[in-house]
Design a protein around this motif. Structure first.
Motif, PDB file in Angstrom:
ATOM      1  N   VAL A 160       1.037 -15.617 -11.086  1.00 32.35           N
ATOM      2  CA  VAL A 160       2.094 -15.759 -10.084  1.00 32.35           C
ATOM      3  C   VAL A 160       2.865 -14.454 -10.008  1.00 32.35           C
ATOM      4  O   VAL A 160       3.213 -13.871 -11.045  1.00 32.35           O
ATOM      5  N   SER A 161       3.112 -13.984  -8.793  1.00 33.29           N
ATOM      6  CA  SER A 161       3.909 -12.775  -8.588  1.00 33.29           C
ATOM      7  C   SER A 161       5.083 -13.091  -7.671  1.00 33.29           C
ATOM      8  O   SER A 161       4.932 -13.826  -6.691  1.00 33.29           O
ATOM      9  N   ILE A 162       6.240 -12.523  -8.009  1.00 36.12           N
ATOM     10  CA  ILE A 162       7.451 -12.623  -7.203  1.00 36.12           C
ATOM     11  C   ILE A 162       7.821 -11.201  -6.811  1.00 36.12           C
ATOM     12  O   ILE A 162       8.095 -10.366  -7.679  1.00 36.12           O
TER      13      ILE A 162
ATOM     14  N   GLU B  14       0.509  -6.440  -3.248  1.00 37.60           N
ATOM     15  CA  GLU B  14       0.397  -7.354  -4.383  1.00 37.60           C
ATOM     16  C   GLU B  14      -0.752  -8.341  -4.181  1.00 37.60           C
ATOM     17  O   GLU B  14      -1.437  -8.703  -5.140  1.00 37.60           O
ATOM     18  N   HIS B  15      -0.963  -8.753  -2.956  1.00 35.92           N
ATOM     19  CA  HIS B  15      -2.073  -9.669  -2.695  1.00 35.92           C
ATOM     20  C   HIS B  15      -3.406  -9.008  -3.002  1.00 35.92           C
ATOM     21  O   HIS B  15      -4.297  -9.616  -3.620  1.00 35.92           O
ATOM     22  N   GLU B  16      -3.557  -7.771  -2.598  1.00 38.90           N
ATOM     23  CA  GLU B  16      -4.793  -7.041  -2.907  1.00 38.90           C
ATOM     24  C   GLU B  16      -4.927  -6.824  -4.410  1.00 38.90           C
ATOM     25  O   GLU B  16      -6.020  -6.953  -4.973  1.00 38.90           O
ATOM     26  N   ARG B  17      -3.819  -6.489  -5.062  1.00 35.49           N
ATOM     27  CA  ARG B  17      -3.846  -6.264  -6.515  1.00 35.49           C
ATOM     28  C   ARG B  17      -4.272  -7.527  -7.254  1.00 35.49           C
ATOM     29  O   ARG B  17      -5.136  -7.489  -8.137  1.00 35.49           O
ATOM     30  N   MET B  18      -3.675  -8.645  -6.891  1.00 36.30           N
ATOM     31  CA  MET B  18      -3.968  -9.906  -7.562  1.00 36.30           C
ATOM     32  C   MET B  18      -5.431 -10.299  -7.369  1.00 36.30           C
ATOM     33  O   MET B  18      -6.106 -10.732  -8.320  1.00 36.30           O
ATOM     34  N   THR B  19      -5.931 -10.150  -6.156  1.00 35.32           N
ATOM     35  CA  THR B  19      -7.310 -10.524  -5.890  1.00 35.32           C
ATOM     36  C   THR B  19      -8.273  -9.617  -6.653  1.00 35.32           C
ATOM     37  O   THR B  19      -9.303 -10.077  -7.166  1.00 35.32           O
ATOM     38  N   ALA B  20      -7.942  -8.350  -6.747  1.00 32.67           N
ATOM     39  CA  ALA B  20      -8.781  -7.415  -7.510  1.00 32.67           C
ATOM     40  C   ALA B  20      -8.809  -7.785  -8.984  1.00 32.67           C
ATOM     41  O   ALA B  20      -9.832  -7.619  -9.667  1.00 32.67           O
TER      42      ALA B  20
ATOM     43  N   GLU C  66     -16.504 -21.606  -5.025  1.00 31.64           N
ATOM     44  CA  GLU C  66     -15.189 -21.060  -5.326  1.00 31.64           C
ATOM     45  C   GLU C  66     -14.860 -21.172  -6.815  1.00 31.64           C
ATOM     46  O   GLU C  66     -15.012 -22.232  -7.413  1.00 31.64           O
ATOM     47  N   VAL C  67     -14.405 -20.054  -7.380  1.00 32.24           N
ATOM     48  CA  VAL C  67     -13.982 -20.049  -8.776  1.00 32.24           C
ATOM     49  C   VAL C  67     -12.570 -19.502  -8.926  1.00 32.24           C
ATOM     50  O   VAL C  67     -11.945 -19.631  -9.966  1.00 32.24           O
ATOM     51  N   SER C  68     -12.054 -18.896  -7.866  1.00 32.83           N
ATOM     52  CA  SER C  68     -10.684 -18.379  -7.883  1.00 32.83           C
ATOM     53  C   SER C  68     -10.171 -18.340  -6.451  1.00 32.83           C
ATOM     54  O   SER C  68     -10.938 -18.115  -5.511  1.00 32.83           O
ATOM     55  N   SER C  69      -8.865 -18.565  -6.310  1.00 31.04           N
ATOM     56  CA  SER C  69      -8.230 -18.521  -4.996  1.00 31.04           C
ATOM     57  C   SER C  69      -6.917 -17.772  -5.138  1.00 31.04           C
ATOM     58  O   SER C  69      -6.102 -18.100  -6.003  1.00 31.04           O
ATOM     59  N   CYS C  70      -6.703 -16.752  -4.305  1.00 32.76           N
ATOM     60  CA  CYS C  70      -5.504 -15.913  -4.392  1.00 32.76           C
ATOM     61  C   CYS C  70      -4.796 -15.926  -3.032  1.00 32.76           C
ATOM     62  O   CYS C  70      -5.385 -15.537  -2.020  1.00 32.76           O
ATOM     63  N   SER C  71      -3.541 -16.340  -3.040  1.00 30.15           N
ATOM     64  CA  SER C  71      -2.807 -16.526  -1.782  1.00 30.15           C
ATOM     65  C   SER C  71      -1.479 -15.797  -1.797  1.00 30.15           C
ATOM     66  O   SER C  71      -0.800 -15.740  -2.823  1.00 30.15           O
TER      67      SER C  71
ATOM     68  N   ASN D 150       0.246 -16.388  -5.562  1.00 24.63           N
ATOM     69  CA  ASN D 150      -0.381 -17.073  -6.692  1.00 24.63           C
ATOM     70  C   ASN D 150      -1.883 -16.917  -6.629  1.00 24.63           C
ATOM     71  O   ASN D 150      -2.457 -16.753  -5.546  1.00 24.63           O
ATOM     72  N   GLY D 151      -2.509 -16.960  -7.800  1.00 22.31           N
ATOM     73  CA  GLY D 151      -3.958 -16.825  -7.855  1.00 22.31           C
ATOM     74  C   GLY D 151      -4.517 -17.356  -9.156  1.00 22.31           C
ATOM     75  O   GLY D 151      -3.842 -17.377 -10.186  1.00 22.31           O
ATOM     76  N   SER D 152      -5.757 -17.779  -9.107  1.00 20.15           N
ATOM     77  CA  SER D 152      -6.449 -18.245 -10.304  1.00 20.15           C
ATOM     78  C   SER D 152      -7.015 -17.041 -11.042  1.00 20.15           C
ATOM     79  O   SER D 152      -7.926 -16.374 -10.542  1.00 20.15           O
TER      80      SER D 152
END
Length: 423
Positions: free
Chosen positions: A284-286, A295-301, A346-351, A380-382
């Motif tokens: 989780v990022s705030i 941040e979305h790109e960072r989390m997904t990476a 699907e094994v991870s989801s990042c939103s 948030n992301g798995s």
């Protein structure tokens, strides 16, 4: 929750965005309710001011022995005292209706989200890794797992369908995966590890969008608390009702997750894919609004990095408007290759949720040099879903004799064990 000002400013754009999500709405209905509420608020404020003014004037009139004026003012105050509670009740009713309507609406999709009805309309971003080849008949995980410690029968005997007892080396693999995921997220990517509550209150579930719309997908306890479907709920609500100073904040937790999977009958009822209980390392990022894209790109990476280290082939998909979750403005799914099923799953989801959850939680920050506060953005992301990653390891690392090779990166967590052998 959506900002009513966006609807006021451009109702046509709002209706178009909801239509893209497959949720046709009529902004005029919302705005009529909003107009009526604001009119009542204005009348209430004017009435309260006049009541106070008239009450003071009564004393002045009596001091001047102007009994007629005093009597007229007293009659006016009496009328206002009767009318104001009626206005307050009407405002509360209209405000409740408006809030309930806004709370039922999903987040608006970002401009780059592809329009579509379901997963068939999602867009491929890229594929990574090399799919394994086999010189023997490939088996699915539910055929491989029982001999290694996935005990579906005992799990069902203890708890019913979609529960699994994990034992022996398979249990150690599950523990190793969880620890590996936490290590990657905390040691290598700077997430703060949290041990959050697994039971939460209504307002906590409301903050991240699970309530009121998705109550049937959740488990509720006898004392009215909810078992978390993901630690996103607990982690994101850490900042509820706060004005934050130091951003970004990044949290992770490895927790059990509980989902009733209402309406999922007939989908993945075999094996370890769709369980009522599973473990997951969540991210989780705030962040401030201007940081959320990066941040979305960072989390997904980071989610991709976990699979790369496990040497599992995967692809990134951008979900279409009809396949995104309620709170998401954009979602990337990471899908791992399952050779037994001959498909990606699907094994991870990042939103990124933009300020949608923050409004529901009243989570804000004060930009440097400004007096007013603004809502933060939440993501948030798995980081690693233990159960589905086990499925991927079983199918990608299976051997002809029924054994499964342990990915290199996990072997230190298993005391050097490099192969799971059938019992």
């Amino acid at each position: 929750m959506l900002d009513i000002r966006l609807i006021r400013d451009d109702p046509a754009a709002f209706d178009a965005a909801m239509a893209r999500r497959g949720k046709p709405t009529d902004a005029a209905t919302i705005l009529d309710l909003d107009r009526r509420r604001r009119e009542i608020v204005t009348e209430l404020q004017v009435g309260q001011a006049r009541r106070n003014e008239a009450s003071k004037a009564i004393g002045a009139a009596k001091a001047k022995k102007d009994e007629d004026t005093a009597a007229a003012l007293m009659a006016e105050v009496a009328t206002l005292k009767q009318r104001l509670p009626e206005l307050e009740a009407e405002e509360a009713q209209l405000g409740g209706e408006l809030d309930g309507l806004l709370a039922s609406l999903p987040n608006l999709p970002l401009a780059d989200v592809p329009e579509g009805a379901d997963e068939n309309d999602n867009h491929l971003i890229h594929e990574r890794g090399r799919r394994p080849t086999f010189d023997f008949a490939i088996r699915e995980h539910d055929a491989i797992g029982p001999a290694l410690g996935l005990d579906f029968e005992t799990g069902a005997l203890l708890s019913g369908a979609r529960f699994t007892l994990v034992r022996g080396h398979m249990a150690k693999l599950a523990r190793a995966l969880g620890q590996f995921g936490l290590d990657v997220l905390t040691r290598d990517h700077g997430y703060e590890e949290i041990v959050p509550p697994l039971l939460v209150r209504d307002e906590t579930m409301f903050g991240t969008g699970q309530l009121p719309k998705f109550a049937e997908d959740l488990f509720r306890t006898t004392d009215g608390r909810w078992l978390i479907p993901t630690s996103e709920v607990s982690l994101t609500n850490i900042v509820r009702e706060k004005i934050l100073a130091d951003l970004p904040l990044r949290f992770t937790a490895l927790t059990p997750c509980f989902r009733s999977e209402a309406g999922a009958a007939g989908r993945d009822t075999r094996g370890f894919i769709r369980q009522h209980q599973f473990d997951k390392a969540e991210m989780v990022s705030i962040v401030e609004p201007d940081q959320s894209e990066a941040e979305h790109e960072r989390m997904t990476a980071i989610a991709e990095d976990v699979l790369t280290r496990l040497e599992l082939p995967f692809r990134r998909m951008k979900l279409c408007t009809g396949d995104m979750g309620f709170s998401a403005a954009r979602t990337y799914d990471i899908e791992v290759w399952l050779p037994g099923q001959d498909r990606y799953r699907e094994v991870s989801s990042c939103s990124t949720c933009t300020d949608f959850q923050a409004r529901r939680m009243n989570a804000r920050f004060r930009p440097e040099g400004e007096k007013a506060t603004r809502f933060v953005h939440t993501l948030n992301g798995s980081g690693l879903v233990v159960g589905r990653t086990i499925v991927a390891i079983l199918e990608n690392y299976q051997q002809a004799d029924g054994s499964v090779v342990v990915p290199n990166v996990l072997q230190p967590y298993l005391g050097g064990l490099n192969r799971l052998e059938p019992r």
